[in-house]
Design a protein around this motif. Structure first.
Motif, PDB file in Angstrom:
ATOM      1  N   ASP A   2       0.836  -1.199   0.000  1.00 61.33           N
ATOM      2  CA  ASP A   2       0.000   0.000   0.000  1.00 61.33           C
ATOM      3  C   ASP A   2       0.867   1.243   0.000  1.00 61.33           C
ATOM      4  OD1 ASP A   2      -2.375  -1.418   0.043  1.00 61.33           O
ATOM      5  OD2 ASP A   2      -2.443  -1.498   2.224  1.00 61.33           O
ATOM      6  N   TYR A   3       0.423   2.246  -0.736  1.00 57.79           N
ATOM      7  CA  TYR A   3       1.170   3.490  -0.857  1.00 57.79           C
ATOM      8  C   TYR A   3       0.311   4.662  -0.431  1.00 57.79           C
ATOM      9  CZ  TYR A   3       4.603   0.924  -3.606  1.00 57.79           C
ATOM     10  OH  TYR A   3       5.568   0.039  -4.001  1.00 57.79           O
ATOM     11  N   GLY A  27      16.306  10.574  -1.680  1.00 55.32           N
ATOM     12  CA  GLY A  27      16.427   9.157  -1.364  1.00 55.32           C
ATOM     13  C   GLY A  27      16.369   8.838   0.115  1.00 55.32           C
ATOM     14  N   ARG A  28      15.777   9.719   0.904  1.00 52.68           N
ATOM     15  CA  ARG A  28      15.730   9.513   2.350  1.00 52.68           C
ATOM     16  C   ARG A  28      14.505   8.734   2.814  1.00 52.68           C
ATOM     17  NH1 ARG A  28      16.775  14.814   5.355  1.00 52.68           N
ATOM     18  NH2 ARG A  28      16.728  13.355   7.077  1.00 52.68           N
ATOM     19  N   VAL A  29      13.575   8.449   1.900  1.00 56.38           N
ATOM     20  CA  VAL A  29      12.406   7.636   2.236  1.00 56.38           C
ATOM     21  C   VAL A  29      12.554   6.302   1.510  1.00 56.38           C
ATOM     22  CG1 VAL A  29       9.895   7.469   2.169  1.00 56.38           C
ATOM     23  CG2 VAL A  29      10.972   9.698   2.464  1.00 56.38           C
ATOM     24  N   PRO A  30      12.890   5.230   2.240  1.00 49.69           N
ATOM     25  CA  PRO A  30      13.084   3.939   1.578  1.00 49.69           C
ATOM     26  C   PRO A  30      11.791   3.418   0.944  1.00 49.69           C
ATOM     27  CG  PRO A  30      13.512   3.788   3.956  1.00 49.69           C
ATOM     28  CD  PRO A  30      13.101   5.180   3.661  1.00 49.69           C
ATOM     29  N   GLY A  31      11.898   2.969  -0.279  1.00 48.58           N
ATOM     30  CA  GLY A  31      10.749   2.396  -0.966  1.00 48.58           C
ATOM     31  C   GLY A  31       9.905   3.394  -1.722  1.00 48.58           C
ATOM     32  N   ALA A  32      10.220   4.683  -1.623  1.00 45.76           N
ATOM     33  CA  ALA A  32       9.449   5.697  -2.352  1.00 45.76           C
ATOM     34  C   ALA A  32       9.788   5.617  -3.833  1.00 45.76           C
ATOM     35  CB  ALA A  32       9.753   7.081  -1.813  1.00 45.76           C
ATOM     36  N   PRO A  42       5.520   4.187   0.646  1.00 50.64           N
ATOM     37  CA  PRO A  42       4.924   3.061   1.362  1.00 50.64           C
ATOM     38  C   PRO A  42       4.255   3.539   2.655  1.00 50.64           C
ATOM     39  CG  PRO A  42       7.171   2.543   0.709  1.00 50.64           C
ATOM     40  CD  PRO A  42       6.952   3.988   0.406  1.00 50.64           C
ATOM     41  N   LYS A  43       3.086   2.984   2.959  1.00 47.07           N
ATOM     42  CA  LYS A  43       2.348   3.398   4.154  1.00 47.07           C
ATOM     43  C   LYS A  43       3.100   3.081   5.435  1.00 47.07           C
ATOM     44  CE  LYS A  43      -2.224   3.812   2.481  1.00 47.07           C
ATOM     45  NZ  LYS A  43      -3.472   4.259   2.974  1.00 47.07           N
ATOM     46  N   ASP A  44       3.970   2.075   5.411  1.00 49.70           N
ATOM     47  CA  ASP A  44       4.697   1.712   6.623  1.00 49.70           C
ATOM     48  C   ASP A  44       6.059   2.402   6.731  1.00 49.70           C
ATOM     49  OD1 ASP A  44       5.879   0.361   4.540  1.00 49.70           O
ATOM     50  OD2 ASP A  44       5.982  -1.560   5.573  1.00 49.70           O
TER      51      ASP A  44
END
Length: 55
Positions: A2-3, A27-32, A42-44
């Protein structure tokens, strides 16, 4: 997976959507991921630390 959008993340983390955009582009939000001109987060995902503040 989920995003959430920039707006949803800004409400969740309590910072502006512009700051979330900055976090994602650096690049500071992993999975973005960026699709066209929209960042999907990502929601988590955890809020990155604010490097402007000292501990």
């Amino acid at each position: 997976m989920d995003y959430m959008t920039l707006k949803e993340a800004s409400q969740k983390w309590g910072v502006s959507s512009r700051m979330i955009n900055y976090y994602c582009s650096k690049g500071r939000v992993p999975g973005a991921t960026k699709i066209a001109s929209v960042w999907l987060i990502p929601k988590d995902a955890e809020k990155p630390l604010d490097r402007r503040l000292k501990k």
